[in-house]
Design a protein around this motif. Sequence first.
Motif, PDB file in Angstrom:
ATOM      1  N   SER A  15      -0.223   9.970  -4.785  1.00 32.51           N
ATOM      2  CA  SER A  15      -0.997  11.181  -4.960  1.00 32.51           C
ATOM      3  C   SER A  15      -0.466  12.269  -4.059  1.00 32.51           C
ATOM      4  CB  SER A  15      -2.471  10.890  -4.650  1.00 32.51           C
ATOM      5  OG  SER A  15      -2.591  10.377  -3.353  1.00 32.51           O
ATOM      6  N   ALA A  16      -1.090  13.416  -4.120  1.00 29.99           N
ATOM      7  CA  ALA A  16      -0.601  14.554  -3.358  1.00 29.99           C
ATOM      8  C   ALA A  16      -0.738  14.308  -1.871  1.00 29.99           C
ATOM      9  CB  ALA A  16      -1.408  15.789  -3.752  1.00 29.99           C
ATOM     10  N   PRO A  17       0.155  14.918  -1.047  1.00 31.82           N
ATOM     11  CA  PRO A  17       0.051  14.771   0.391  1.00 31.82           C
ATOM     12  C   PRO A  17      -1.317  15.214   0.886  1.00 31.82           C
ATOM     13  CG  PRO A  17       2.150  15.786  -0.215  1.00 31.82           C
ATOM     14  CD  PRO A  17       1.313  15.725  -1.447  1.00 31.82           C
ATOM     15  N   GLY A  18      -1.761  14.545   1.936  1.00 26.84           N
ATOM     16  CA  GLY A  18      -3.038  14.900   2.508  1.00 26.84           C
ATOM     17  C   GLY A  18      -4.215  14.193   1.867  1.00 26.84           C
ATOM     18  N   THR A  19      -3.954  13.132   1.102  1.00 28.97           N
ATOM     19  CA  THR A  19      -5.038  12.362   0.511  1.00 28.97           C
ATOM     20  C   THR A  19      -5.899  11.780   1.617  1.00 28.97           C
ATOM     21  OG1 THR A  19      -3.648  11.790  -1.367  1.00 28.97           O
ATOM     22  CG2 THR A  19      -5.600  10.443  -1.002  1.00 28.97           C
ATOM     23  N   PRO A  20      -7.227  11.991   1.585  1.00 27.03           N
ATOM     24  CA  PRO A  20      -8.078  11.493   2.668  1.00 27.03           C
ATOM     25  C   PRO A  20      -8.115   9.974   2.685  1.00 27.03           C
ATOM     26  CG  PRO A  20      -9.404  12.348   0.860  1.00 27.03           C
ATOM     27  CD  PRO A  20      -7.991  12.718   0.558  1.00 27.03           C
ATOM     28  N   PRO A  21      -8.219   9.374   3.866  1.00 26.60           N
ATOM     29  CA  PRO A  21      -8.300   7.910   3.943  1.00 26.60           C
ATOM     30  C   PRO A  21      -9.532   7.397   3.210  1.00 26.60           C
ATOM     31  CG  PRO A  21      -7.863   8.882   6.103  1.00 26.60           C
ATOM     32  CD  PRO A  21      -8.217  10.013   5.189  1.00 26.60           C
ATOM     33  N   SER A  22      -9.417   6.176   2.704  1.00 22.89           N
ATOM     34  CA  SER A  22     -10.525   5.554   1.971  1.00 22.89           C
ATOM     35  C   SER A  22     -10.729   4.150   2.487  1.00 22.89           C
ATOM     36  CB  SER A  22     -10.228   5.531   0.472  1.00 22.89           C
ATOM     37  OG  SER A  22     -11.173   4.741  -0.215  1.00 22.89           O
ATOM     38  N   CYS A  23     -11.871   3.926   3.130  1.00 18.52           N
ATOM     39  CA  CYS A  23     -12.169   2.593   3.668  1.00 18.52           C
ATOM     40  C   CYS A  23     -12.324   1.586   2.542  1.00 18.52           C
ATOM     41  CB  CYS A  23     -13.441   2.667   4.509  1.00 18.52           C
ATOM     42  SG  CYS A  23     -13.820   1.133   5.396  1.00 18.52           S
ATOM     43  N   ALA A  24     -12.926   2.012   1.412  1.00 15.59           N
ATOM     44  CA  ALA A  24     -13.126   1.099   0.287  1.00 15.59           C
ATOM     45  C   ALA A  24     -11.791   0.642  -0.299  1.00 15.59           C
ATOM     46  CB  ALA A  24     -13.972   1.781  -0.783  1.00 15.59           C
ATOM     47  N   ARG A  25     -10.848   1.568  -0.454  1.00 17.44           N
ATOM     48  CA  ARG A  25      -9.537   1.202  -0.996  1.00 17.44           C
ATOM     49  C   ARG A  25      -8.765   0.316  -0.032  1.00 17.44           C
ATOM     50  NH1 ARG A  25      -6.305   6.315  -2.712  1.00 17.44           N
ATOM     51  NH2 ARG A  25      -4.959   4.744  -3.675  1.00 17.44           N
ATOM     52  N   VAL A  26      -8.880   0.610   1.258  1.00 18.56           N
ATOM     53  CA  VAL A  26      -8.215  -0.230   2.253  1.00 18.56           C
ATOM     54  C   VAL A  26      -8.771  -1.648   2.198  1.00 18.56           C
ATOM     55  CG1 VAL A  26      -7.957  -0.645   4.723  1.00 18.56           C
ATOM     56  CG2 VAL A  26      -7.574   1.637   3.811  1.00 18.56           C
ATOM     57  N   ALA A  27     -10.100  -1.780   2.134  1.00 19.59           N
ATOM     58  CA  ALA A  27     -10.718  -3.104   2.074  1.00 19.59           C
ATOM     59  C   ALA A  27     -10.287  -3.857   0.820  1.00 19.59           C
ATOM     60  CB  ALA A  27     -12.239  -2.962   2.119  1.00 19.59           C
ATOM     61  N   ALA A  28     -10.261  -3.159  -0.325  1.00 18.97           N
ATOM     62  CA  ALA A  28      -9.843  -3.810  -1.572  1.00 18.97           C
ATOM     63  C   ALA A  28      -8.401  -4.285  -1.485  1.00 18.97           C
ATOM     64  CB  ALA A  28     -10.015  -2.839  -2.731  1.00 18.97           C
ATOM     65  N   LEU A  29      -7.516  -3.469  -0.891  1.00 15.52           N
ATOM     66  CA  LEU A  29      -6.115  -3.839  -0.788  1.00 15.52           C
ATOM     67  C   LEU A  29      -5.895  -4.995   0.186  1.00 15.52           C
ATOM     68  CD1 LEU A  29      -4.669  -0.237  -0.861  1.00 15.52           C
ATOM     69  CD2 LEU A  29      -4.191  -2.014  -2.556  1.00 15.52           C
ATOM     70  N   VAL A  30      -6.697  -5.041   1.257  1.00 15.64           N
ATOM     71  CA  VAL A  30      -6.595  -6.173   2.190  1.00 15.64           C
ATOM     72  C   VAL A  30      -6.995  -7.465   1.486  1.00 15.64           C
ATOM     73  CG1 VAL A  30      -7.579  -7.189   4.277  1.00 15.64           C
ATOM     74  CG2 VAL A  30      -6.876  -4.789   4.275  1.00 15.64           C
ATOM     75  N   VAL A  31      -8.070  -7.416   0.694  1.00 11.94           N
ATOM     76  CA  VAL A  31      -8.490  -8.598  -0.072  1.00 11.94           C
ATOM     77  C   VAL A  31      -7.392  -9.016  -1.046  1.00 11.94           C
ATOM     78  CG1 VAL A  31     -10.136  -9.448  -1.784  1.00 11.94           C
ATOM     79  CG2 VAL A  31     -10.949  -8.136   0.168  1.00 11.94           C
ATOM     80  N   ILE A  32      -6.809  -8.040  -1.752  1.00 12.67           N
ATOM     81  CA  ILE A  32      -5.727  -8.340  -2.685  1.00 12.67           C
ATOM     82  C   ILE A  32      -4.529  -8.931  -1.942  1.00 12.67           C
ATOM     83  CG2 ILE A  32      -4.033  -7.307  -4.255  1.00 12.67           C
ATOM     84  CD1 ILE A  32      -6.191  -5.306  -5.085  1.00 12.67           C
ATOM     85  N   GLY A  33      -4.248  -8.414  -0.750  1.00 14.88           N
ATOM     86  CA  GLY A  33      -3.122  -8.913   0.029  1.00 14.88           C
ATOM     87  C   GLY A  33      -3.281 -10.360   0.464  1.00 14.88           C
ATOM     88  N   PHE A  34      -4.517 -10.793   0.700  1.00 19.34           N
ATOM     89  CA  PHE A  34      -4.761 -12.185   1.093  1.00 19.34           C
ATOM     90  C   PHE A  34      -4.960 -13.103  -0.111  1.00 19.34           C
ATOM     91  CE2 PHE A  34      -5.720 -10.455   5.317  1.00 19.34           C
ATOM     92  CZ  PHE A  34      -5.106 -11.400   6.122  1.00 19.34           C
ATOM     93  N   VAL A 174       6.444  -2.941  -2.824  1.00 20.51           N
ATOM     94  CA  VAL A 174       6.176  -1.725  -3.588  1.00 20.51           C
ATOM     95  C   VAL A 174       4.677  -1.467  -3.654  1.00 20.51           C
ATOM     96  CG1 VAL A 174       6.455  -0.528  -5.795  1.00 20.51           C
ATOM     97  CG2 VAL A 174       8.273  -2.012  -4.928  1.00 20.51           C
ATOM     98  N   PHE A 175       3.935  -2.340  -4.297  1.00 18.26           N
ATOM     99  CA  PHE A 175       2.505  -2.114  -4.511  1.00 18.26           C
ATOM    100  C   PHE A 175       1.744  -2.007  -3.188  1.00 18.26           C
ATOM    101  CE2 PHE A 175      -1.706  -4.160  -4.845  1.00 18.26           C
ATOM    102  CZ  PHE A 175      -2.354  -3.168  -5.577  1.00 18.26           C
ATOM    103  N   LEU A 176       1.767  -3.054  -2.372  1.00 21.04           N
ATOM    104  CA  LEU A 176       0.988  -3.016  -1.131  1.00 21.04           C
ATOM    105  C   LEU A 176       1.542  -1.993  -0.150  1.00 21.04           C
ATOM    106  CD1 LEU A 176       0.011  -6.706  -0.265  1.00 21.04           C
ATOM    107  CD2 LEU A 176      -1.468  -4.850  -1.040  1.00 21.04           C
TER     108      LEU A 176
END
Length: 222
Positions: A15-34, A174-176
């Motif tokens: 997405s465009a530069p300056g996308t605000p951090p998202s705790c929900a997306r981070v949590a989902a990606l951590v779950v996917i990573g494990f 790539v994805f993570l």
Amino acid sequence: ADALAQAAASPLGGSAPGTPPSCARVAALVVIGFAPLAICALLGGWFRSVLVAMVAMHWGSMCALPSLYYAVDASCGRGGAAIRFYARTWRDLQADTEAKVLRGCILGIPVLVAALAGYVAFRCRTYTWALCVGNFNQPIEEFGLAPHSIPFRLLTAAYFTFWNPAVEEFFWRVFLHHELAEAAGYDPHEERHLVAKDGVGPWRSLLGAVASACPGRAAPLR
């Protein structure tokens, strides 16, 4: 592999530069990573088969979960960013194809020759010595291939030779790599955030960004 990593940090991805951090997306990606670890532990222990565990890991956690993640992203209006990113990735993969094939052959052919030489050297039919292996089929059968025919085993060898490295490179590099950095608020094409600076390593910086993306004030990592 290097082209995939470079594409993950390309200026036209995400997405465009300056996308605000998202705790929900981070949590989902951590779950996917494990998820690969969880699937291997659960299915490997349940079926006592490395083959079942690995195939389920590839198609379940490394293909289905990223697809679900992007489907949810698209429903939130961010689907175009993923399409632009992977279009750029595909173009980068097509660049310098001859050089990439040459490098792969330079590295891969000696490894193949060494593996074949090791097989010949370590089988007891060649020479009986302390470390020789009397039966190479036993460990293969313990991996879950015992009830299957030779043609199936050859197809399995081709599957793990070609599909296994491709899907794992996509998932981890790539994805993570791209999505977790973006969800934590990094500009995906500014690699300076991932370079050690002032004695702070890249993973410590990334963990700090993840903590700062969550609600509330997070204590600085030391």
